[in-house]
Scaffold this motif. Sequence first.
Motif: not given
Lengths: 91, 91, 91, 91, 91, 91, 91
Positions: A5-13, G73-90
């Motif tokens: 059901k998910g998606k992957i980014l542009a240029g990926k396979v 750390t924002i308002e006591g919560e821990e977050y990670l600042l990714l670049s979009q190409d760190n995203v493998l799967y949505i």
Amino acid sequence: MAELKGKILAGKVLVKPIIEEKTASGIIIPSSRKDDAFRGEVVLVGSALPDVPMEVSVGDIVVYEKKFVPELTIEGEEYLLLSQDNVLYIE
Amino acid sequence: MAELKGKILAGKVLVKPIIEEKTASGIIIPSSRKDDAFRGEVVLVGSALPDVPMEVSVGDIVVYEKKFVPELTIEGEEYLLLSQDNVLYIE
Amino acid sequence: MAELKGKILAGKVLVKPIIEEKTASGIIIPSSRKDDAFRGEVVLVGSALPDVPMEVSVGDIVVYEKKFVPELTIEGEEYLLLSQDNVLYIE
Amino acid sequence: MAELKGKILAGKVLVKPIIEEKTASGIIIPSSRKDDAFRGEVVLVGSALPDVPMEVSVGDIVVYEKKFVPELTIEGEEYLLLSQDNVLYIE
Amino acid sequence: MAELKGKILAGKVLVKPIIEEKTASGIIIPSSRKDDAFRGEVVLVGSALPDVPMEVSVGDIVVYEKKFVPELTIEGEEYLLLSQDNVLYIE
Amino acid sequence: MAELKGKILAGKVLVKPIIEEKTASGIIIPSSRKDDAFRGEVVLVGSALPDVPMEVSVGDIVVYEKKFVPELTIEGEEYLLLSQDNVLYIE
Amino acid sequence: MAELKGKILAGKVLVKPIIEEKTASGIIIPSSRKDDAFRGEVVLVGSALPDVPMEVSVGDIVVYEKKFVPELTIEGEEYLLLSQDNVLYIE
């Protein structure tokens, strides 16, 4: 294979690796350097990158290189997230 | 040689290496650095890359360099997947 | 010198090295760093690359640098495959 | 100085090094780092590169850096083949 | 300071270093890392580079970094040839 | 804080570091890697770079990384000259 | 989770890491290389970069790689600042 059901980014396979060695169409996977070329079925493709058309489609059987290729487990299944230029040959 | 049904990506050239040393047209394969220049027949070409026309065609005999060139076994035959700029000379 | 029937890629220049040291036009080949500058006759040129016009023509005598320059034997003759930017001076 | 009949590539500048230290216009060649800045007369210029106008003309006296600058002997004279960005100052 | 008759290339800025530490406008030159930030008066600017407007003008007092900055002696005076991106602050 | 009269280059952001740890909006500065994320007030911004809009404005409170960030003392105050991509979060 | 009032830059994705291993949709986080793939909820996205559409939206559950990813750390919560190409799967 359940459709993802998910998606992957542009240029990926996203491919599902094929383990067995020889298939009906006569493709023998491992090239002379056994660990270099692998086969898999394409289960998801991203959109095209600027200037680089997406030449692979869902359902294609591809031969690919495993350079910097992250592995993903989705719904219990193992997949590999290729960049399109990891794809050597589209059967 | 059986025609291949598959496809390769833009900017790529699949060749069937030619092993014998001297041919009718007088080309002697190995240059002074024996391991640098090889000859092969082009069996598949990808489409053009942006700004880089595809100058090689199926059936051409080419002299090429073997830098970062993956080897592929397809239907029992050994091939090499060149990038177009591995091609030094088109006979 | 027999005219070559083949082709080379865009941006490339095929030269036949000139061995003797001094010529009619007074060019002494080796610069102060003897192994850096050479002379040769242009026998083939590729087409222009995007944004980089091809400024060299067949028949030109050029002075060139031998950086990353593959050697080719074609029809028994030795040639060098330059990139255009290996060319230092067009006599 | 005899006018050169040859050509150089786009973006290049051929200079005849000036050896004496001080000239009428008061330029003292060597900066605090003696081996870094030199003076010479421009004898040939190439055409402009895309997006980089050629700002130097034949006859200009320039101060330049000797980074990766090939030396050429042409008609018995010693020259240096600069890239335009080796030129620090145009007097 | 005598006006310079010469020219510098696109994207470059020629400065006359200012040696004294504190000035009327309260600028103290050396930042916490003493050897990093310097002050000088702009005596020449080159034209703009493609896509990079020239934001500095002759007469500006600038604070700059001395990374890869060649020194030049012109008419007995010492100057520094900056690239525009060596300029940290324009007073 | 006195308004600065000077200018900085395109794509740059001048910040006044904020030293105290916790503020009204609940931002705790140091992330798990204490030396990585800092907070500061934006006092000057440069214009946009080609293709990269300037997303930060004077008066914004930002969280930033201190990678290759030169320090500047202006009118007795300590500032940091960021590139926009040093900015992690705009409160 | 409190909605964040702040902003992040173009091309960036702020995620709230999801710690538990298995979820309703059957995603098992760690791929064969346990430390490589992680899951998180997207809480903020930047605008698109030139030529690179922003394909991720607030509320998406994503699988990502932790390469060069600053922690915030924002308002006591821990977050990670990714670049979009760190995203493998949505998902």
